[in-house]
Design an enzyme around this catalytic site. Structure first.
Site, PDB file in Angstrom:
ATOM      1  CG  HIS A  23      -1.855  -1.196   1.209  1.00 44.04           C
ATOM      2  ND1 HIS A  23      -1.573  -2.334   1.917  1.00 44.04           N
ATOM      3  CD2 HIS A  23      -3.011  -1.433   0.534  1.00 44.04           C
ATOM      4  CE1 HIS A  23      -2.520  -3.233   1.693  1.00 44.04           C
ATOM      5  NE2 HIS A  23      -3.401  -2.716   0.862  1.00 44.04           N
ATOM      6  CB  THR A  39       3.565   9.226  -7.659  1.00 47.48           C
ATOM      7  OG1 THR A  39       2.202   9.204  -8.112  1.00 47.48           O
ATOM      8  CG2 THR A  39       3.854   7.997  -6.805  1.00 47.48           C
ATOM      9  NE  ARG A  74      34.568  21.580 -22.160  1.00 45.48           N
ATOM     10  CZ  ARG A  74      35.676  20.866 -22.295  1.00 45.48           C
ATOM     11  NH1 ARG A  74      36.761  21.189 -21.603  1.00 45.48           N
ATOM     12  NH2 ARG A  74      35.705  19.838 -23.097  1.00 45.48           N
ATOM     13  CD  GLU A  76       6.149  13.737   2.108  1.00 43.56           C
ATOM     14  OE1 GLU A  76       4.957  14.107   2.198  1.00 43.56           O
ATOM     15  OE2 GLU A  76       6.891  13.542   3.067  1.00 43.56           O
ATOM     16  CG  PHE A  91      -7.434   8.976  -6.592  1.00 44.99           C
ATOM     17  CD1 PHE A  91      -6.087   8.865  -6.323  1.00 44.99           C
ATOM     18  CD2 PHE A  91      -8.026  10.227  -6.563  1.00 44.99           C
ATOM     19  CE1 PHE A  91      -5.334   9.990  -6.029  1.00 44.99           C
ATOM     20  CE2 PHE A  91      -7.284  11.354  -6.273  1.00 44.99           C
ATOM     21  CZ  PHE A  91      -5.946  11.238  -6.005  1.00 44.99           C
TER      22      PHE A  91
HETATM   23  C1  LIG Z   1      13.558   7.276  -0.807  1.00 45.30           C
HETATM   24  C2  LIG Z   1      12.148   7.172  -0.331  1.00 45.30           C
HETATM   25  C3  LIG Z   1      11.811   7.618   0.952  1.00 45.30           C
HETATM   26  C4  LIG Z   1      10.509   7.487   1.427  1.00 45.30           C
HETATM   27  N1  LIG Z   1      10.195   7.860   2.706  1.00 45.30           N
HETATM   28  C5  LIG Z   1       8.974   7.558   3.218  1.00 45.30           C
HETATM   29  C6  LIG Z   1       8.683   7.771   4.618  1.00 45.30           C
HETATM   30  O1  LIG Z   1       9.516   8.315   5.359  1.00 45.30           O
HETATM   31  N2  LIG Z   1       7.479   7.362   5.111  1.00 45.30           N
HETATM   32  C7  LIG Z   1       6.530   6.761   4.319  1.00 45.30           C
HETATM   33  O2  LIG Z   1       5.471   6.402   4.841  1.00 45.30           O
HETATM   34  N3  LIG Z   1       6.768   6.558   2.984  1.00 45.30           N
HETATM   35  C8  LIG Z   1       7.956   6.927   2.427  1.00 45.30           C
HETATM   36  N4  LIG Z   1       8.227   6.700   1.096  1.00 45.30           N
HETATM   37  C9  LIG Z   1       7.220   5.995   0.288  1.00 45.30           C
HETATM   38  C10 LIG Z   1       6.588   6.828  -0.797  1.00 45.30           C
HETATM   39  O3  LIG Z   1       5.720   7.772  -0.252  1.00 45.30           O
HETATM   40  C11 LIG Z   1       5.934   5.873  -1.801  1.00 45.30           C
HETATM   41  O4  LIG Z   1       6.985   5.261  -2.532  1.00 45.30           O
HETATM   42  C12 LIG Z   1       4.961   6.564  -2.720  1.00 45.30           C
HETATM   43  O5  LIG Z   1       3.820   6.976  -2.022  1.00 45.30           O
HETATM   44  C13 LIG Z   1       4.522   5.664  -3.878  1.00 45.30           C
HETATM   45  O6  LIG Z   1       4.134   4.416  -3.418  1.00 45.30           O
HETATM   46  P1  LIG Z   1       4.727   3.106  -4.113  1.00 45.30           P
HETATM   47  O7  LIG Z   1       6.200   3.239  -4.201  1.00 45.30           O
HETATM   48  O8  LIG Z   1       4.172   1.927  -3.425  1.00 45.30           O
HETATM   49  O9  LIG Z   1       4.188   3.171  -5.623  1.00 45.30           O
HETATM   50  P2  LIG Z   1       2.750   2.688  -6.114  1.00 45.30           P
HETATM   51  O10 LIG Z   1       1.672   3.257  -5.278  1.00 45.30           O
HETATM   52  O11 LIG Z   1       2.788   1.205  -6.311  1.00 45.30           O
HETATM   53  O12 LIG Z   1       2.671   3.391  -7.551  1.00 45.30           O
HETATM   54  C14 LIG Z   1       3.315   2.853  -8.714  1.00 45.30           C
HETATM   55  C15 LIG Z   1       2.886   3.723  -9.904  1.00 45.30           C
HETATM   56  O13 LIG Z   1       1.465   3.623 -10.089  1.00 45.30           O
HETATM   57  C16 LIG Z   1       0.899   4.926 -10.139  1.00 45.30           C
HETATM   58  N5  LIG Z   1      -0.458   4.888  -9.572  1.00 45.30           N
HETATM   59  C17 LIG Z   1      -0.833   4.410  -8.344  1.00 45.30           C
HETATM   60  N6  LIG Z   1      -2.147   4.570  -8.175  1.00 45.30           N
HETATM   61  C18 LIG Z   1      -2.616   5.172  -9.297  1.00 45.30           C
HETATM   62  C19 LIG Z   1      -3.931   5.628  -9.734  1.00 45.30           C
HETATM   63  N7  LIG Z   1      -5.010   5.524  -8.950  1.00 45.30           N
HETATM   64  N8  LIG Z   1      -4.031   6.205 -10.953  1.00 45.30           N
HETATM   65  C20 LIG Z   1      -2.930   6.350 -11.752  1.00 45.30           C
HETATM   66  N9  LIG Z   1      -1.707   5.931 -11.406  1.00 45.30           N
HETATM   67  C21 LIG Z   1      -1.551   5.370 -10.195  1.00 45.30           C
HETATM   68  C22 LIG Z   1       1.834   5.810  -9.321  1.00 45.30           C
HETATM   69  O14 LIG Z   1       1.718   7.177  -9.690  1.00 45.30           O
HETATM   70  C23 LIG Z   1       3.194   5.206  -9.692  1.00 45.30           C
HETATM   71  O15 LIG Z   1       3.646   5.773 -10.891  1.00 45.30           O
HETATM   72  C24 LIG Z   1       9.512   6.904   0.576  1.00 45.30           C
HETATM   73  C25 LIG Z   1       9.852   6.519  -0.726  1.00 45.30           C
HETATM   74  C26 LIG Z   1      11.139   6.650  -1.184  1.00 45.30           C
HETATM   75  C27 LIG Z   1      11.470   6.201  -2.588  1.00 45.30           C
END
Ligand SMILES: Cc1cc2nc3c(=O)[nH]c(=O)nc-3n(C[C@H](O)[C@H](O)[C@H](O)COP(=O)(O)OP(=O)(O)OC[C@H]3O[C@@H](n4cnc5c(N)ncnc54)[C@H](O)[C@@H]3O)c2cc1C
Length: 392
Positions: free
Chosen positions: A143, A373, A276, A371, A391
């Site tokens: 999630h 995407t 440069r 925070e 969504f």
């Molecule tokens: C370096 C780093 C630090 C972080 N720090 C924290 C932290 O301190 N605390 C914390 O809680 N989280 C943290 N995160 C997590 C971050 O908030 C999530 O990675 C982010 O919310 C996306 O979730 P996911 O990676 O699971 O991607 P997913 O939710 O699996 O998304 C994958 C792709 O699908 C797209 N997508 C998803 N749903 C939809 C929709 N309904 N319609 C269209 N497109 C969609 C997204 O835009 C994305 O391109 C961190 C992430 C990173 C990389």
């Protein structure tokens, strides 16, 4: 890495809009980054190590709780000062800014806003001074963009709660003293709990092999039958709106922070373009390179104005979540595009650690994802202007 010769661009005299306090706070952060961050950050990023030596400096410039009242150890500043501090820190490195954002907006903010007076007194001064570091657990393995689906849960055992579940991608997790963790109760309602290192069944394994935010430690939060005292529940807000309120504050800081990364890339490329020489001229004398630089400064200026106006709205408590989404999305996208163009302007040198651009570019790949995407923020704007939820 080359000496830090950064000069901040201010094409529209935005400094004229700032108060003396804003400028003092901004300049203190700028000087600190030049003195204490720039000399060590490339090495820390190359080694993928969080430079713990900077924690004291972050506390001194007011980066831990800039807008938290002074009675709790915060700096008691307004939202524009908060934004300017984030801008300056991210000018140094997005990973360092991430550490400060998490501490301030994702740990101190919920304790201040949703916590009891006892919780405020117990945690906020230690977090403001950097004696304790915090993390924020919302995202789970299954999630991410849909945190409402979380499965981390706690049960009421009478005199305590028992917490089970796992959080992934958690900034500061490997060294945090406390974690603000979002979990569902037996009725499926989301609540915030303060979990402390040392509680039995709580572990924080580090995530390795990142190509981005290498100077920021990221990891998991794992809860296996963790006994959490009842006084560690944040009582004053529940439901998904509680963690989202924290994200609003952090996303606002990111909207400013991204400007800092973009300014550093632009400033580096501008200086390089004057030094440069190719085909007997500085590369800055060629139209194609001028187009890149002219577009960069235009986009930075637009982003500065967006952030400044949002700061005014935040100060008046009028900024909406959708307005914050727009600024986070626009400014991070602006910064990543500038980083890519600036990287090209430095030719082969652009891929080395001699210059900060490649590090900014790779960092921004995380900033555009966490925070909310890039696409999720677009959907938030879409929902706000049409009234239709795309969504699901
Ligand atoms: C370096 C780093 C630090 C972080 N720090 C924290 C932290 O301190 N605390 C914390 O809680 N989280 C943290 N995160 C997590 C971050 O908030 C999530 O990675 C982010 O919310 C996306 O979730 P996911 O990676 O699971 O991607 P997913 O939710 O699996 O998304 C994958 C792709 O699908 C797209 N997508 C998803 N749903 C939809 C929709 N309904 N319609 C269209 N497109 C969609 C997204 O835009 C994305 O391109 C961190 C992430 C990173 C990389």
């Amino acid at each position: 890495m080359k000496p830090d010769l950064f000069e901040a661009p201010d094409y529209y005299n935005i400094d004229d809009l700032l108060s003396e306090e804003h400028k003092l706070v901004r300049d203190a952060a700028r000087d600190w980054v030049k003195r204490d961050v720039s000399p060590i950050i490339e090495d820390a990023a190359q080694k993928a190590e969080f430079p713990k030596s900077i924690i004291g400096g972050l506390a001194e410039i007011g980066a831990f709780g800039p807008y938290i009242p002074e009675e709790y150890g915060g700096a008691g500043l307004d939202q524009i000062s908060y934004g300017l501090i984030m801008q300056e820190i991210e000018r140094g490195d997005s990973g360092v800014r991430s550490t400060a954002s998490v501490q301030s907006s994702l740990v101190m903010y919920p304790i201040w806003k949703y916590g009891t007076e006892e919780q405020r007194q117990k945690y906020l001064p230690k977090l403001a001074s950097g004696e304790w570091m915090g993390s924020f657990g919302l995202t789970e393995p299954d999630h991410g963009s849909n945190p409402g689906g979380m499965t981390t849960n706690f049960k009421d055992m009478g005199d305590h709660y028992v917490l089970n579940g796992a959080k992934l991608w958690i900034s500061n997790s490997p060294f945090c003293n406390v974690a603000v963790v979002w979990a569902k109760n037996e009725e499926g309602r989301i609540h915030g709990l303060i979990v402390e290192r040392g509680m039995e069944g709580f572990s924080t394994p580090e995530t390795h092999n990142k190509w981005s935010l290498r100077a920021s430690a990221t990891g998991e939060l794992i809860f296996q039958d963790v006994k959490v005292p009842k006084e560690n529940l944040l009582p004053n807000k529940s439901g998904l709106g509680a963690p989202l309120g924290c994200l609003d504050s952090a996303r606002y800081g990111i909207a400013w922070g991204a400007i800092g990364a973009a300014m550093d890339c632009y400033d580096t490329a501008l200086r390089y373009s004057k030094e440069r020489i190719q085909f007997g001229k500085p590369i800055g004398a060629f139209q194609l390179q001028q187009k890149k630089l002219a577009e960069m400064i235009t986009e930075i200026t637009k982003a500065q104005l967006l952030a400044f106006r949002l700061g005014q709205l935040k100060n008046e408590d009028r900024a909406t979540s959708a307005q914050i989404s727009m600024a986070k999305r626009n400014n991070v996208d602006m910064a990543i595009k500038i980083a890519r163009e600036a990287r090209q302007m430095l030719g082969g040198m652009g891929i080395t650690g001699e210059y900060p651009i490649m590090r900014h570019m790779m960092n921004l790949e995380s900033v555009i994802t966490y925070e909310g995407t890039h696409d999720i923020h677009l959907l938030i704007t879409g929902l706000d202007i049409t009234g239709f939820n795309a969504f699901k």
